[in-house]
Design an enzyme around this catalytic site. Sequence first.
Site, PDB file in Angstrom:
ATOM      1  N   THR A 114      22.319   7.757 -26.305  1.00 18.31           N
ATOM      2  CA  THR A 114      22.361   8.380 -28.155  1.00 18.31           C
ATOM      3  C   THR A 114      23.041   7.104 -28.867  1.00 18.31           C
ATOM      4  O   THR A 114      22.615   7.512 -30.280  1.00 18.31           O
ATOM      5  CB  THR A 114      22.902   9.400 -28.042  1.00 18.31           C
ATOM      6  OG1 THR A 114      24.079   9.851 -27.475  1.00 18.31           O
ATOM      7  CG2 THR A 114      22.521  10.936 -28.143  1.00 18.31           C
TER       8      THR A 114
ATOM      9  N   LYS B   1      27.783   1.300 -22.878  1.00 15.96           N
ATOM     10  CA  LYS B   1      27.198   2.764 -21.918  1.00 15.96           C
ATOM     11  C   LYS B   1      27.697   2.430 -20.698  1.00 15.96           C
ATOM     12  O   LYS B   1      28.416   1.369 -19.938  1.00 15.96           O
ATOM     13  CB  LYS B   1      25.683   3.002 -21.977  1.00 15.96           C
ATOM     14  CG  LYS B   1      24.668   1.693 -21.395  1.00 15.96           C
ATOM     15  CD  LYS B   1      23.927   1.313 -21.881  1.00 15.96           C
ATOM     16  CE  LYS B   1      22.812   1.479 -22.977  1.00 15.96           C
ATOM     17  NZ  LYS B   1      22.498   2.701 -24.120  1.00 15.96           N
ATOM     18  N   ARG B   2      27.851   3.677 -20.066  1.00 13.17           N
ATOM     19  CA  ARG B   2      28.126   4.493 -18.489  1.00 13.17           C
ATOM     20  C   ARG B   2      27.219   2.777 -17.628  1.00 13.17           C
ATOM     21  O   ARG B   2      26.098   2.794 -17.668  1.00 13.17           O
ATOM     22  CB  ARG B   2      27.674   5.381 -17.822  1.00 13.17           C
ATOM     23  CG  ARG B   2      29.098   6.237 -19.102  1.00 13.17           C
ATOM     24  CD  ARG B   2      30.014   6.153 -18.223  1.00 13.17           C
ATOM     25  NE  ARG B   2      30.396   5.902 -16.822  1.00 13.17           N
ATOM     26  CZ  ARG B   2      30.235   7.307 -16.659  1.00 13.17           C
ATOM     27  NH1 ARG B   2      30.952   8.671 -16.809  1.00 13.17           N
ATOM     28  NH2 ARG B   2      30.333   7.164 -14.927  1.00 13.17           N
TER      29      ARG B   2
ATOM     30  N   LYS C 188      20.293   1.809 -16.025  1.00 14.02           N
ATOM     31  CA  LYS C 188      19.855   1.174 -17.600  1.00 14.02           C
ATOM     32  C   LYS C 188      20.599  -0.339 -17.580  1.00 14.02           C
ATOM     33  O   LYS C 188      20.269  -0.923 -18.734  1.00 14.02           O
ATOM     34  CB  LYS C 188      22.025   1.581 -18.328  1.00 14.02           C
ATOM     35  CG  LYS C 188      21.282   3.325 -18.072  1.00 14.02           C
ATOM     36  CD  LYS C 188      23.269   3.826 -18.991  1.00 14.02           C
ATOM     37  CE  LYS C 188      23.273   4.971 -18.733  1.00 14.02           C
ATOM     38  NZ  LYS C 188      23.282   5.706 -19.853  1.00 14.02           N
TER      39      LYS C 188
ATOM     40  N   LYS D 282      22.948   6.063 -32.614  1.00 10.45           N
ATOM     41  CA  LYS D 282      23.524   5.392 -33.893  1.00 10.45           C
ATOM     42  C   LYS D 282      23.730   3.960 -34.620  1.00 10.45           C
ATOM     43  O   LYS D 282      24.226   3.548 -35.148  1.00 10.45           O
ATOM     44  CB  LYS D 282      25.749   5.193 -33.050  1.00 10.45           C
ATOM     45  CG  LYS D 282      25.611   6.669 -32.247  1.00 10.45           C
ATOM     46  CD  LYS D 282      26.689   6.988 -31.495  1.00 10.45           C
ATOM     47  CE  LYS D 282      26.226   8.217 -30.381  1.00 10.45           C
ATOM     48  NZ  LYS D 282      27.189   7.751 -29.432  1.00 10.45           N
TER      49      LYS D 282
ATOM     50  N   HIS E 101      19.121  17.002 -18.796  1.00 14.44           N
ATOM     51  CA  HIS E 101      19.068  15.912 -19.522  1.00 14.44           C
ATOM     52  C   HIS E 101      19.055  14.342 -18.484  1.00 14.44           C
ATOM     53  O   HIS E 101      19.373  13.323 -19.025  1.00 14.44           O
ATOM     54  CB  HIS E 101      20.755  15.495 -19.661  1.00 14.44           C
ATOM     55  CG  HIS E 101      21.129  16.525 -20.327  1.00 14.44           C
ATOM     56  ND1 HIS E 101      21.440  15.686 -22.120  1.00 14.44           N
ATOM     57  CD2 HIS E 101      21.526  18.134 -21.045  1.00 14.44           C
ATOM     58  CE1 HIS E 101      22.015  16.930 -22.880  1.00 14.44           C
ATOM     59  NE2 HIS E 101      21.621  18.488 -22.319  1.00 14.44           N
TER      60      HIS E 101
HETATM   61  C1  26Q Z   1      26.842  16.431 -11.582  1.00 13.97           C
HETATM   62  C2  26Q Z   1      27.131  16.901 -10.531  1.00 13.97           C
HETATM   63  C3  26Q Z   1      29.005  16.690  -9.755  1.00 13.97           C
HETATM   64  C4  26Q Z   1      29.409  15.875 -10.573  1.00 13.97           C
HETATM   65  C5  26Q Z   1      28.907  15.672 -11.918  1.00 13.97           C
HETATM   66  C6  26Q Z   1      27.847  15.030 -12.464  1.00 13.97           C
HETATM   67  C7  26Q Z   1      27.225  14.870 -13.499  1.00 13.97           C
HETATM   68  C8  26Q Z   1      28.345  14.634 -14.745  1.00 13.97           C
HETATM   69  C9  26Q Z   1      27.120  14.678 -16.308  1.00 13.97           C
HETATM   70  C10 26Q Z   1      25.802  14.577 -14.187  1.00 13.97           C
HETATM   71  C11 26Q Z   1      25.478  14.564 -15.245  1.00 13.97           C
HETATM   72  C12 26Q Z   1      26.490  13.814 -16.239  1.00 13.97           C
HETATM   73  C13 26Q Z   1      25.704  13.537 -17.191  1.00 13.97           C
HETATM   74  C14 26Q Z   1      24.460  13.475 -17.848  1.00 13.97           C
HETATM   75  C15 26Q Z   1      24.358  12.576 -19.091  1.00 13.97           C
HETATM   76  O1  26Q Z   1      25.598  12.116 -19.787  1.00 13.97           O
HETATM   77  N1  26Q Z   1      23.283  12.066 -19.690  1.00 13.97           N
HETATM   78  C16 26Q Z   1      22.471  11.859 -20.326  1.00 13.97           C
HETATM   79  O2  26Q Z   1      22.865  12.533 -21.539  1.00 13.97           O
HETATM   80  C17 26Q Z   1      23.139  12.521 -22.740  1.00 13.97           C
HETATM   81  C18 26Q Z   1      22.146  13.418 -24.041  1.00 13.97           C
HETATM   82  O3  26Q Z   1      21.783  14.388 -24.338  1.00 13.97           O
HETATM   83  C19 26Q Z   1      21.167  11.474 -22.715  1.00 13.97           C
HETATM   84  O4  26Q Z   1      21.091  10.726 -24.331  1.00 13.97           O
HETATM   85  C20 26Q Z   1      21.275  10.429 -21.690  1.00 13.97           C
HETATM   86  O5  26Q Z   1      19.864   9.570 -22.601  1.00 13.97           O
HETATM   87  C21 26Q Z   1      21.239  10.708 -20.268  1.00 13.97           C
HETATM   88  O6  26Q Z   1      21.836   9.744 -19.040  1.00 13.97           O
END
Ligand code: 26Q
Length: 829
Positions: A661, A553-554, A559, A665, A351
């Site tokens: 995503t 978004k976050r 972004k 929407k 991702h």
């Molecule tokens: C990793 C290590 C330690 C702690 C947390 C994490 C961690 C947690 C969540 C790293 C990444 C995430 C989340 C990533 C994320 O939401 N990515 C998004 O995924 C979506 C679904 O595929 C995409 O549409 C987005 O582009 C992408 O940013």
Amino acid sequence: MLKAKFRAKTTPAAQRPATPMAEKLTGSLTENGQSIQKATTADWYHAVAKILHQKLLQSWEDTWQRQATGKRANYLSLEYLLGPNTQTAMDAAGLSDDICNALVGLGADPNEVVKYELDPGLGNGGLGRLAACFLDSGANLHLPMAGYGLFYREGFFKQKIVDGRQTEEEDHWTRDGNPWEVRCEQAPYTVKFFGRQDTPSQDRYTWAGAKEVKAYAHDLMVPSYDGRTVNNLRLWDADLNGFNFDNEEQKELLWKLNYRLYPDDSNDKGKKLRLMQEYFFTSLSLQDTVARHLNMGKPLEQLAETAAIQMNDTHPAIAVAELMRLLVDEHGMEWNKARDITRNVCFYTNHTLMPEALEKWDINLMKEVLPRHVGIIEELNRNLLAEADSKLQGESKDKKDAVKNRIEVVHWDEGAKKTYIRMGHLAAFHSKQVNGVSIMHSLLVKNELFPDLVKIRGADVPTNKTNGITPRRWLVQANPDLANLVTEAMGNDEWITDLPTIDKGLEQAQYNPGFRTAFADIKRQNKQNLADMVKAMGGPTLKADALYDIQIKRFHEYKRQFMNILHTVALYQDILENPDKPRPDTVKIFAGKAAPSYAVAKENIELANWLAGKINNDKRIGDKLKVAFIEDYNVSKAQVIVPAADLSEQISLAGTEASGTSNMKFTLNGALTIGTRDGANVEIGERAGENNIFFFGKTVSDVERLNRQGYNSKTLIEQDLRLKKALIFLQDTPFANLANEVFDGDHWKIAADFQDYWDKQEEARNMYMNRPAEWLTKSIINTRAGAHFSSDDTIRGYARMWNIRPTAAAPIRRIANENRIENPSISPA
Ligand code: 26Q
């Protein structure tokens, strides 16, 4: 027809006939020790949830039976951003009208009852919401698909804006129990941590001296819209009764396994507890998968015939080593056989391309927590390098060394002077398939992230699976009026489980004056609903006829919320300088959380709030520009915000957003996108047509060229007076450092894109103001284009890859009218 919407006004109970559903509700209320007179919204909510849960139990059980044999996909994710369940369950149970009517009759407000449910915030953002959409689609396609995750006692933090700044509060989402789950008996599995790897004989290894933890499962229903399938989401919870430990640190770590979700925060990486959470839920999920297989009486050699393991990013990537351990150590399988099976059972979705977001573990840390897995990973790594060696026969030693350096799982980092285990590599080189989440991202995964995968694993690895969104939540529930209009125009509601049909289906409707007026009215009403929500939260008064320009978004630098803020400043300055220039009244909406220790992201939130205060209180501006920051963004708020958008901001630097995503929407709900050619924006543009999307900015290859040439923002800023003025304005505020970064480095290339961004904004704004009919047409075209981003289609693609098929769902068992009153319309008396 669609299920009733919750627009009912309360009517005195005496004027309403008692219905069987009303009796059920009161029964359920009394069982919980409450009376109608004293019942609170909470009481009604629990009464409703109980009835729905009971109603769906049989279908859950039937589905479980149907899926007892045959191949099942097991979706492993540390995050599920489910959103509220009530309406999904009501639709599945076919009781929407009945419950709604009964509540009104009993003097309760169905809107309030539904709104009472807390949003289970068990995810960070896109990846977690994607998992939830995928489960919904799996159920709606009647696929044997199970979700596995970790039960968090606390959800992702609640964001409170205090003195303009983000503060984080605990999110006790299980406040008064979760009526949607069944807490299962203790699982017959244990999970080990710590200890050491022993070699009792030459080619046998064991895991000695480990601490063991038992577990419970919380099972949640995942019902289809028609209620025929109810799949399962299993969230693991440690049972720490009598657990033992060597020291205080171990005790604390085990105690915190289910404490809360880690934020996607680069400062929080490499934490021992995170690794333990990852391993805990992965191990249990795999043990459950193996047990299901053995229950069918099949030999483990045939595991790929009953199970696919889908890893949602690297978070469950330890699954590769754990499956090897289960097969080899626990079940005595020969190593190479186990390796083949692992590579046939595991699947990995990437991702993100950002190097800092790819998980890696200091080998010493992993050795302490999972000593046996380090041994396994080292051996897998040796196998992989030998495999590369044989595939690269005839190549020079330098070439071979370069490839090995790129692919190795156990990797010496010269900069950090440490050996790391690279989880993306572990997953990618030991999975049957690797996929990215949009066409563009998948190409980058193939060419940039794992350029050797094709050579080592075969020509068809990796592939693309463009993300999607579930139409049930993101149209039927979020925008019921538009859903009704679509149903009316299509003649039936079959599109709800076949979304792409509305593309052709609305082709003619688009020219129909009645349809057009209704479509425009609905957008206006949705804007009013959002304005009401903003007002109720203490925000500014927003006009429903303004242009709603939204970025939710976050908060992440890539972004580029800061670029949107700069546009807001530039617009503010333009209004002050040219007060008489015709322009549409504009509402800028921001929402999103920043990771607690991500200082720059938090500053951006503070800036958005500060700017909102400044502009909203400037008498010279009036309604020409309003800015709102909506606190504590979550799924339920998204369901109000998304349908209200005219303009959707998707402005990441090209090559950084894997897919996105929310872009889908917004499109489905009729917003026009202003965006870069990044992630799935590219595919949205293809579906909508270049004329119906506002693309701007540098492309991925432009960005690569800029990087090669050496990027200098200062000269670009000199050529863009509007940008320069906005930056200088901010240099005079407490947020100078954010502006200075654009002068000094500009890592996210705002100066390279701003001019074009401004121009496309002007184009959009002028069209909105001067050519509303054209805007409306484009809005409808976007809804049709959005129809091609149903997660049902995405999951069809995954199902082909996993090689699973729908289990024949039983005929609709719902006795639709059993509780129905004569006239189900809920107009007030
Ligand atoms: C990793 C290590 C330690 C702690 C947390 C994490 C961690 C947690 C969540 C790293 C990444 C995430 C989340 C990533 C994320 O939401 N990515 C998004 O995924 C979506 C679904 O595929 C995409 O549409 C987005 O582009 C992408 O940013």
